[in-house]
Design a protein around this motif. Structure first.
Motif, PDB file in Angstrom:
ATOM      1  N   ASP A 267      -5.942   4.589   4.539  1.00  0.00           N
ATOM      2  CA  ASP A 267      -7.213   5.279   4.784  1.00  0.00           C
ATOM      3  C   ASP A 267      -7.229   6.709   4.242  1.00  0.00           C
ATOM      4  O   ASP A 267      -8.148   7.462   4.530  1.00  0.00           O
ATOM      5  CB  ASP A 267      -7.557   5.269   6.271  1.00  0.00           C
ATOM      6  CG  ASP A 267      -6.726   6.257   7.089  1.00  0.00           C
ATOM      7  OD1 ASP A 267      -5.664   6.703   6.600  1.00  0.00           O
ATOM      8  OD2 ASP A 267      -7.136   6.582   8.223  1.00  0.00           O
TER       9      ASP A 267
ATOM     10  N   ASP B  23      -2.549  -8.277   2.834  1.00  0.00           N
ATOM     11  CA  ASP B  23      -3.287  -7.280   2.067  1.00  0.00           C
ATOM     12  C   ASP B  23      -3.395  -6.029   2.927  1.00  0.00           C
ATOM     13  O   ASP B  23      -3.782  -6.118   4.110  1.00  0.00           O
ATOM     14  CB  ASP B  23      -4.690  -7.783   1.716  1.00  0.00           C
ATOM     15  CG  ASP B  23      -4.659  -8.919   0.704  1.00  0.00           C
ATOM     16  OD1 ASP B  23      -3.887  -8.823  -0.273  1.00  0.00           O
ATOM     17  OD2 ASP B  23      -5.407  -9.900   0.892  1.00  0.00           O
ATOM     18  N   CYS B  24      -3.070  -4.873   2.360  1.00  0.00           N
ATOM     19  CA  CYS B  24      -3.089  -3.630   3.133  1.00  0.00           C
ATOM     20  C   CYS B  24      -3.855  -2.541   2.399  1.00  0.00           C
ATOM     21  O   CYS B  24      -3.865  -2.501   1.165  1.00  0.00           O
ATOM     22  CB  CYS B  24      -1.659  -3.149   3.404  1.00  0.00           C
ATOM     23  SG  CYS B  24      -0.647  -4.300   4.353  1.00  0.00           S
ATOM     24  N   LEU B  25      -4.491  -1.671   3.170  1.00  0.00           N
ATOM     25  CA  LEU B  25      -5.231  -0.537   2.626  1.00  0.00           C
ATOM     26  C   LEU B  25      -4.846   0.729   3.388  1.00  0.00           C
ATOM     27  O   LEU B  25      -4.689   0.707   4.612  1.00  0.00           O
ATOM     28  CB  LEU B  25      -6.737  -0.764   2.754  1.00  0.00           C
ATOM     29  CG  LEU B  25      -7.349  -1.894   1.910  1.00  0.00           C
ATOM     30  CD1 LEU B  25      -8.791  -2.125   2.325  1.00  0.00           C
ATOM     31  CD2 LEU B  25      -7.267  -1.569   0.428  1.00  0.00           C
TER      32      LEU B  25
ATOM     33  N   TYR C 125     -11.083   4.435   5.267  1.00  0.00           N
ATOM     34  CA  TYR C 125     -11.340   5.804   4.817  1.00  0.00           C
ATOM     35  C   TYR C 125     -11.346   6.758   6.006  1.00  0.00           C
ATOM     36  O   TYR C 125     -12.156   6.615   6.932  1.00  0.00           O
ATOM     37  CB  TYR C 125     -12.680   5.880   4.085  1.00  0.00           C
ATOM     38  CG  TYR C 125     -12.983   7.227   3.467  1.00  0.00           C
ATOM     39  CD1 TYR C 125     -12.305   7.667   2.338  1.00  0.00           C
ATOM     40  CD2 TYR C 125     -13.949   8.067   4.015  1.00  0.00           C
ATOM     41  CE1 TYR C 125     -12.576   8.903   1.767  1.00  0.00           C
ATOM     42  CE2 TYR C 125     -14.231   9.309   3.461  1.00  0.00           C
ATOM     43  CZ  TYR C 125     -13.548   9.720   2.328  1.00  0.00           C
ATOM     44  OH  TYR C 125     -13.813  10.949   1.777  1.00  0.00           O
TER      45      TYR C 125
ATOM     46  N   ALA D  37       0.855  -1.194   0.000  1.00  0.00           N
ATOM     47  CA  ALA D  37       0.000   0.000   0.000  1.00  0.00           C
ATOM     48  C   ALA D  37       0.880   1.229   0.000  1.00  0.00           C
ATOM     49  O   ALA D  37       2.081   1.166   0.282  1.00  0.00           O
ATOM     50  CB  ALA D  37      -0.929   0.011   1.218  1.00  0.00           C
TER      51      ALA D  37
ATOM     52  N   CYS E 273      -3.624  -3.811   7.740  1.00  0.00           N
ATOM     53  CA  CYS E 273      -3.203  -4.990   6.987  1.00  0.00           C
ATOM     54  C   CYS E 273      -3.821  -6.249   7.585  1.00  0.00           C
ATOM     55  O   CYS E 273      -3.990  -6.345   8.806  1.00  0.00           O
ATOM     56  CB  CYS E 273      -1.678  -5.140   7.009  1.00  0.00           C
ATOM     57  SG  CYS E 273      -0.774  -3.725   6.347  1.00  0.00           S
TER      58      CYS E 273
ATOM     59  N   ALA F 102     -12.359  -1.908   3.056  1.00  0.00           N
ATOM     60  CA  ALA F 102     -12.058  -0.508   2.752  1.00  0.00           C
ATOM     61  C   ALA F 102     -11.539   0.175   4.005  1.00  0.00           C
ATOM     62  O   ALA F 102     -11.768  -0.284   5.133  1.00  0.00           O
ATOM     63  CB  ALA F 102     -13.305   0.218   2.231  1.00  0.00           C
TER      64      ALA F 102
END
Length: 508
Positions: free
Chosen positions: A340, A336-338, A390, A285, A347, A388
């Protein structure tokens, strides 16, 4: 956000990709079809930044089409108040406030071009406008004296007007043969982008065979200059203010040449390269301050003993912070990482082999781990999937229901539990402020006038209810107006659909 078994509000149904949208005289530079005017209407639904309660409000169908590849599954996104449905055919937008605002931008303009891959829609801001960004891998058969070539196409679309505001097409390979599997055909493997500038780095692999090796590269594209740069042998992880962070190496289990680097996007010049002696480094990410990678290496190859780590690369200084995961490398195949889009990265482990699951949070200001737990530590359930993140909120799915977490602490967030669907005015009472119990009043139950046939919305409410499966999911993309997620078609009226985009509006 809570799971629901039924929604009493009628769902808004509009024509999906390939549907019966009216064509407009939007100009040849639009490259698509639109039923909207350039002037957006005043929003009539509330927005919350970030949303902490979500309620199903609309279903947007994505139509199937003859010859669709099995690899072509719709990808959902949201930019401002416009839900996005992307696929090999192109990108469509559906305004969640004004259903009459619909558009579709095709992925190609020539019959000689075949689309081989497409990115998920990305949301950015350009000159104060909400913009959708999408990338395609394409094979151009060529015409005249032009040789067949593999292309990476990036489009930027003003979601309120449905007009294409920038496009960059980059030749990345020479094609040998024809068809979707011809040598040299590009495949979009991943994307990294800057939501503040719209700059994007597209990870690409080109198809090879026994005599031609597959190639890995990154394409940096800028909507302001409408120019691109090819970066050979790089897989991108982050883009911020013109700086690209990525990984390179031979990706061999016995190799030790894995490195992370920083490069100037406009020129492609590598400004810093840091060898980490890893056989494989996987981009995870990108935040505003750091780029994140996962690496693992064998300490004893024959015995199968290895160690792993998550690395955070400072985009300004090149300094690296290392985090040790809570699970042994033999039990996971990576993370898996996101990001915000604020200060946090979350992750989750993937590919576990019975060794448990893990979730952890990192502070993008420092690159360091701030919280985390595994299913082996007891006390809490690791979400099945983080869908997600955010502005400080993590949106995740457990076996029982969607949940919300605080991105900075990992603690569960309370969420409002709406008694039904949106109210007739789509606006909470008491000045948009939820009650002390965070539960909307009984007045939130829609009246008969809320049906699409009564308020002029295209479509049929009963058909909308048929398309929605009755079980609310966690959004894969979020804006202040709400979120979206992909649902498989259900019911007798879904035979011509590839999928359904469910919009969950923000209620708190």
């Amino acid at each position: 956000m809570v799971a629901t078994t039924a929604v009493t509000a009628a769902l808004i149904l509009v024509a999906g990709c390939g549907g019966s949208d009216k064509k407009s005289d939007s100009g040849s530079d639009n490259g698509g079809q639109s039923t909207t005017s350039a002037t957006p209407s005043t929003p009539t639904v509330p927005s919350f930044d970030p949303p902490k309660a979500l309620s199903v409000a609309a279903a947007f169908p994505s139509a199937d089409y003859p010859g669709r590849s099995a690899l072509d599954e719709s990808r959902m996104g949201i930019a401002g108040q416009v839900a996005l449905i992307g696929g090999f055919a192109g990108l469509s937008g559906r305004d969640v406030v004004n259903p009459n605002n619909q558009w579709m931008i095709p992925s190609k303009s020539a019959d000689t071009t075949t689309v081989s891959s497409a990115s998920a829609p990305m949301a950015a801001k350009l000159d104060g406008k909400d913009v959708a960004v999408v990338a395609y891998g394409e094979a151009d058969k060529g015409n005249g004296t032009q040789k067949p070539s593999g292309l990476v196409l990036v489009q930027w679309i003003d979601v309120m007007s449905g007009k294409k505001i920038a496009e960059v097409s980059t030749p990345v390979s020479t094609l040998e043969g024809t068809g979707s599997d011809a040598v040299g055909t590009p495949n979009v493997t991943n994307t990294a982008y800057d939501p503040e500038t719209g700059q994007v780095a597209v990870g690409v692999s080109t198809a090879g065979n026994s005599s031609v090796l597959s190639k890995t590269l990154a394409v940096f594209a800028d909507p302001k200059t409408q120019k691109s740069t090819i970066m050979p042998a790089i897989t991108p992880a982050a883009v911020h203010d013109g700086v690209v962070a990525g990984a390179k190496g031979s990706n061999d289990a016995k190799a030790t040449d894995g490195a992370i680097l920083l490069a100037d996007g406009a020129s492609g010049k590598v400004t810093k390269q840091l060898p980490l002696n890893q056989p494989v480094l996987t981009p995870l990410a990108g935040g505003a301050k750091h780029a994140y990678f996962y690496g693992s290496r064998y300490t004893d190859y024959d015995a199968g003993i290895s160690v792993s780590a998550i690395y955070a690369l400072d985009l300004s200084t090149g300094a690296v912070v290392q985090t040790a995961p809570g699970l042994q490398q033999k039990n996971v195949s990576g993370y898996d990482c996101l990001a915000d889009q604020a200060t946090s990265i979350v992750c989750t482990s993937k590919g576990n082999s019975g060794g448990g699951q893990e979730i952890l949070g990192l502070d993008d200001t420092t690159g360091k781990k701030t919280w985390g737990y595994t299913s082996l530590s007891g006390g809490r359930v690791v979400p099945q999937q983080v869908t997600a993140a955010y502005h400080g909120v993590v949106y995740a799915q457990t076996e029982a229901q969607p949940v919300l977490l605080d991105a900075k602490t990992g603690q569960d967030l309370p969420s409002a539990a709406p008694s039904g669907g949106p109210s007739s005015s789509d606006t909470p009472s008491s000045g948009d402020t939820p009650s002390s119990g965070d539960t909307p009043s009984s007045g939130d139950t829609p009246s008969e006038s809320d049906s699409p046939s009564d308020n002029g919305t295209p479509g049929n409410g009963d058909l909308g209810l048929t398309l929605y499966n009755g079980k609310q999911g966690s959004p894969v993309a979020v804006s202040p107006f709400g979120g979206v997620y992909r649902q498989l078609p259900t019911g007798n009226d879904s035979t011509d659909l590839e999928s359904v985009c469910i919009f969950v509006k923000a209620t708190a």
